[in-house]
Design an enzyme around this catalytic site. Structure first.
Site, short mmCIF file in Angstrom:
data_model
loop_
_atom_site.label_atom_id
_atom_site.label_comp_id
_atom_site.label_asym_id
_atom_site.label_seq_id
_atom_site.Cartn_x
_atom_site.Cartn_y
_atom_site.Cartn_z
N THR A 355 0.82 -1.21 0.00
CA THR A 355 0.00 0.00 0.00
C THR A 355 0.86 1.28 0.00
O THR A 355 2.05 1.23 0.25
CB THR A 355 -0.91 0.03 1.23
OG1 THR A 355 -0.13 -0.27 2.38
CG2 THR A 355 -2.02 -0.98 1.10
N ASP A 356 0.18 2.40 -0.23
CA ASP A 356 0.86 3.70 -0.26
C ASP A 356 0.82 4.35 1.11
O ASP A 356 0.72 5.57 1.22
CB ASP A 356 0.16 4.64 -1.25
CG ASP A 356 0.06 4.05 -2.62
OD1 ASP A 356 1.05 3.49 -3.07
OD2 ASP A 356 -1.02 4.14 -3.23
N SER A 381 1.29 8.55 4.92
CA SER A 381 0.64 8.50 3.63
C SER A 381 1.69 8.90 2.64
O SER A 381 2.22 10.00 2.71
CB SER A 381 -0.54 9.46 3.60
OG SER A 381 -1.05 9.52 2.30
N ARG A 382 2.01 7.98 1.72
CA ARG A 382 3.17 8.26 0.87
C ARG A 382 2.86 9.16 -0.31
O ARG A 382 3.74 9.80 -0.83
CB ARG A 382 3.76 6.93 0.38
CG ARG A 382 4.77 6.38 1.37
CD ARG A 382 5.14 4.96 1.05
NE ARG A 382 4.63 4.10 2.10
CZ ARG A 382 4.72 2.78 2.10
NH1 ARG A 382 5.28 2.17 1.09
NH2 ARG A 382 4.25 2.07 3.07
N VAL A 383 1.63 9.19 -0.75
CA VAL A 383 1.34 10.03 -1.91
C VAL A 383 0.27 11.08 -1.65
O VAL A 383 0.11 12.01 -2.42
CB VAL A 383 0.91 9.18 -3.13
CG1 VAL A 383 2.03 8.30 -3.58
CG2 VAL A 383 -0.33 8.38 -2.82
#
Lengths: 521, 189, 204
Positions: A355-356, A381-383
């Site tokens: 997951t992101d 939250s990466r994006v």
């Protein structure tokens, strides 16, 4: 419109008869040689394809569908989707030449269906706009575009610090009873009027839990744009296994097709879909059961070797399509239940890596009353950052760091009492900011309200009030702003960012409200 | 007791060859295929029987006796081969054995064995009609294995090589019923 | 203390002066009345009386001028300042009270204004709330009606499909019965022959 008259029925029957295909073509036929545990071994079916939909015909003429899983030299291992007990040895099996498909379309909104798209809510048959394959290869790089629009969960803690974008895959992970489902459900409820179609996939849950979720969604008017795919614990493992894929397939219909049901394009924009998979650990368990009964070799924790691929191909279907392809999006919120906070177990590590980002819920926070029990220190939250509203980014920019240093200081401050002014200030601010992140269930907040609340906190306007008054102040402030400063709120929403003039005005308004606020109840 | 795949294949080939030689000597190859099919059907139909024949506590003689009493009147060579399989705890291979034997038998007969199911017995006119219809399709002569089954209500079911054409009345009616009672008026598949 | 003493002294001085004045005047008047007939000499003091009287007078005057007058003067000055001061204070108080009054009036006005604005605000809030609630109620009722309609529609559809299903089942059952009972072997063979014609490729 639909009058129940003899002529109407007659007409329908005649229409159906017209579509009757009387041709007799040869079909491949096999026989069940062994059945048990929802698994059938089938003799024959030499042309069967992997993952093909099989048709089992019981001696009473009942048809049950199955999924070809193991293709061996002389036989086929298949899992049954549906009434396992209807099929006996020596029953016929046909190939269908199709892979499993689910119906989808606008008529499904507000409905509760099983993983094959059949209604479970007793509201009559569903008229499908189209069918989508359950197993679908995720779109490639060319068709996609980076995530840039936000999904508002309505929860301050998440929208401020762990923002989610449309097309993102954000894992919700935590022990049982930490509010994982609540976050999913609150997010769905908050999508009201936001042009978002929501799909809640319940896998291996108690039917009563699913019923209460449906009831909750209905009560908040969220069923109008929501489809619930339910494979309760009483369903066979194969149904639980395909449930998330079926949910994704139902959602994909909306992103690959425009409002009119025609394929999406630059002229015919696809829609936005939010999929909550609750939860994937149960799907993995169902898949493990299936694999073991199919005699596939077990791996770590007895999961089959391809359990990683199971989840990666599902979550890879979350997408933000480029404008050329209609710009639709499928946002995935998979849920994983951990045992005793063990995120290093097989399935949690797998899904975390796919997951992101993840929203990590902790039971000790939950019992301390910090709800939602999001541990903002290790949730990421990466994006989503690029999708966050500008004004929120401005006010929440330092929030995460502030809270992190607060927690550090808090642990430290428990030992000594003599603290310098700066440290004490930081502790005061931290305590109030932490309090500000608390939120009840079904109390989602609009993003501009969140901005106002966090702004009040970060400007130190809450520092001189008791911590216990913070939540009351927040609620009052929001009400006050909406009734008396509606234009300011509207401007904040329109501009989407804070300039100096707006900041001043906001500070002034908050001070005004504060002047009339009574600390003691 | 998983075995090497090639070893298993060779074992099956041996069983098939033995039975083929025996039946060809007595000229009952075609009948043997029918009987084997029937045996397979019975064994699959009754999981209890299957389990009994696989029971480790039962000695080999007992297992052979069970088989002998159930399939009394069957071709002795067929019964013998299957008994040996039961003795050696290899009844699990019977499906592959039956398929393999049928293929080899067809080779030996230089014909295709077609299963025909009807409500009433076929007459010669119908037999020729079927043969005329199917021979060009396979490019080989056709041997009919006839079954009577009143439950198909009428028409005919033809089957060969794992394929099947169901032109029975029962099937047609079932199809009609499904179409009539289904509500799906929209959507394309 | 000193002031008090000097005051007493001053008072004693004045008394002294008055007393001596009286003693000087009355005997003289009595003397004059006695000696009216003695001509001008009657009004002229007798020198032997006059000199000591003068001396006494001058001494008294000197004493008074030296001690009495400054005390008296002092008293006057003090009195004057006291009066002036109190007058000034009164003036000040007046100004102060006027200012306070003004302040109070201002505050009152402010309070009135505030009360007005609070009322207005409350009215606005209430109005907004009322509108919101009305809207909500309306929406809810509309949604309810729509839901009910949908439910009715769904019920209808379900009923139709059920009916349709049972019609289909019945039709098929009747057909099956007819075929099962009324078909002779010859009919069956004909049907088989036709079926064989219809079948497609078995080796496809």
């Amino acid at each position: 419109m639909a009058e129940i008259t003899a002529s109407a029925i007659d007409e329908v029957l005649r229409k159906q008869l017209d579509s009757l295909d009387t041709s007799v073509e040869s079909r491949e036929v096999g026989t069940v040689i062994q059945i048990g545990d929802g698994i059938a071994r089938v003799d024959g079916l030499k042309d069967c394809m992997a993952g093909e939909l099989l048709e089992f015909v019981s001696s009473e003429g009942k048809t049950v569908y199955g999924l070809a899983q193991n293709l061996e030299e002389e036989e086929v291992g298949a899992v049954l989707l549906g009434d396992v007990n209807a099929i006996k040895e020596n029953d016929e099996v046909h190939t269908t030449g199709r892979i499993v498909e689910v119906p989808s379309g606008k008529a499904m909104l507000g409905r509760v269906v099983n993983p094959l798209g059949m209604p479970l809510d007793g509201k009559g048959p569903i008229e499908a706009e189209g069918y989508r394959p359950v197993e679908f290869k995720a779109p490639g790089i060319i068709e996609r575009t980076p995530v840039h629009e936000p999904v508002q969960t309505g929860l301050i803690a998440i929208d401020a610090m762990i923002p989610i974008g449309r097309g993102q895959r954000e894992l919700i992970i935590g022990d049982r009873q930490t509010g994982k489902t609540s976050i999913g459900v609150d997010t769905i409820i908050n999508q009201k009027g936001k042009d978002m179609i929501c799909i809640y996939v319940a896998i291996g849950q108690k039917a009563s839990t699913v019923a209460s979720v449906v009831e909750t969604l209905q009560r908040h008017g969220a069923m109008d744009y929501t489809i619930v795919v339910s494979a309760p614990a009483s369903d066979a493992a194969p149904l639980q296994y395909i449930a998330p894929m079926a949910g994704a397939a139902i959602g994909e219909f909306f992103i690959y097709n425009g409002e009119d049901g025609k394929p999406a394009s630059a002229m015919n924009p696809g829609r936005h879909v939010l999929c909550v998979y609750d939860d994937l650990s149960k799907q993995a368990v169902a898949y493990r059961q299936m694999s073991l009964t199919l005699h596939r070799p077990p791996g770590r924790e007895a999961y089959p070797g391809d359990v990683f691929y199971l989840h990666s191909r599902l979550l890879e279907r979350a997408v933000k399509l480029s404008d050329k392809n209609g710009g639709g999006s499928l946002t995935a919120l998979p849920i994983i239940e951990t045992q005793d906070g063990d995120v290093a177990a097989y399935i949690p590590t797998n899904v975390i890596s796919i997951t992101d980002g993840q929203i990590y819920l902790q039971s000790d926070l939950f019992f301390q009353g910090q709800r939602p029990a999001v541990n903002v220190g290790i949730s990421v939250s990466r994006v989503g950052g690029s999708a966050q509203v500008k004004s929120m980014k401005q006010v929440a920019g330092t929030l995460r760091l502030d809270l992190a240093s607060y927690r550090e200081l808090q642990a430290f401050a428990q030992f000594g009492s003599d603290l310098d002014k700066a440290t004490q200030d930081q502790l005061t601010r931290g305590a109030r900011m932490t309090e500000l992140l608390k939120q009840g269930r079904f109390a989602s907040m609009e993003v501009e309200d969140q901005v106002i609340a966090i702004y009040a906190g970060s400007q130190g306007l809450l520092d001189d009030m008791p911590v216990s008054a913070v939540l009351r102040f927040r609620a009052g402030l929001i009400d006050y702003m909406h009734t008396n400063k509606a234009d300011l709120v509207a401007r904040l929403r329109e501009k989407g960012k804070l300039d100096d003039a707006l900041r001043d005005e906001l500070t002034e308004a908050i001070k005004q409200y504060k002047a009339s606020f009574v600390y003691e109840e | 007791m998983p075995k090497n795949r090639l070893l298993v294949n060779r074992e099956i080939a041996t069983y098939v060859q033995v039975l083929l030689d025996a039946t060809q000597a007595s000229g009952t190859t075609f009948e043997a295929t029918s009987q084997l099919k029937e045996m397979q059907h019975v064994l699959v139909e009754h999981p209890a029987l299957r389990d009994a024949l696989r029971d480790e506590t039962l000695d080999a003689d007992a297992r052979v006796n069970i088989l002998g009493s159930i399939f009394e009147g069957f071709d002795p060579s067929v019964l013998k081969v299957v008994s040996v399989m039961a003795e050696r705890h290899e009844l699990g291979l019977i499906h592959r054995f039956v398929n393999e034997f049928q293929a080899k038998a067809e080779e030996a007969l230089d014909a295709v064995i077609v299963d025909v199911t009807t409500v009433v017995e076929l007459d010669d006119a119908l037999r020729t009609q079927i043969k005329n219809k199917l021979e060009p399709q396979f490019g080989k002569s056709i041997v009919l294995r006839e079954h009577i089954d009143p439950s198909i209500m009428g028409g005919i079911i033809l089957g060969a090589h794992g394929k099947r054409i169901d032109a029975s009345v029962a099937k047609q009616l079932e199809k009609t019923r499904v179409v009539l009672s289904s509500q799906r008026s929209g959507g394309e598949r | 203390m000193k002031a008090h003493v000097s005051k007493l002294a001053a008072r004693a001085g004045i008394m002294g002066a008055l007393a001596s004045g009286a003693t000087l005047a009355f005997p003289m008047m009595a003397f004059a009345a006695e000696r009216e007939t003695a001509g001008v000499s009657a009004i002229l003091p007798a020198m032997d009386e006059f000199i000591p009287m003068l001396v006494a007078f001058l001494v008294l005057l000197a004493i008074l001028a030296k001690f009495g007058w400054p005390a008296f003067d002092n008293l006057l000055v003090r009195r004057e300042t006291t009066i002036r001061e109190s007058l000034e204070k009164a003036e000040e108080n007046r100004i102060e009270s006027e200012r306070t009054l003004k302040e109070y009036q201002q505050q009152l006005a402010d309070a009135r204004q505030e009360a007005k604005s609070i009322i207005a605000e409350a009215k606005q809030t209430a109005e907004g709330e009322r509108a919101r609630m009305t809207r909500q109620a309306q929406e809810e009722s509309e949604a309810m009606i729509a839901k009910a309609r949908e439910a009715i529609e769904a019920e209808k559809k379900a009923a139709i499909s059920e009916l349709q299903g049972s019609v289909a089942d019945l039709t098929v059952a009747v057909t099956a019965r007819v075929i099962g009972e009324d078909f002779s072997d010859e009919d069956h063979r004909k049907l088989i022959a036709r079926s064989i014609e219809e079948v497609g490729n078995l080796n496809a």
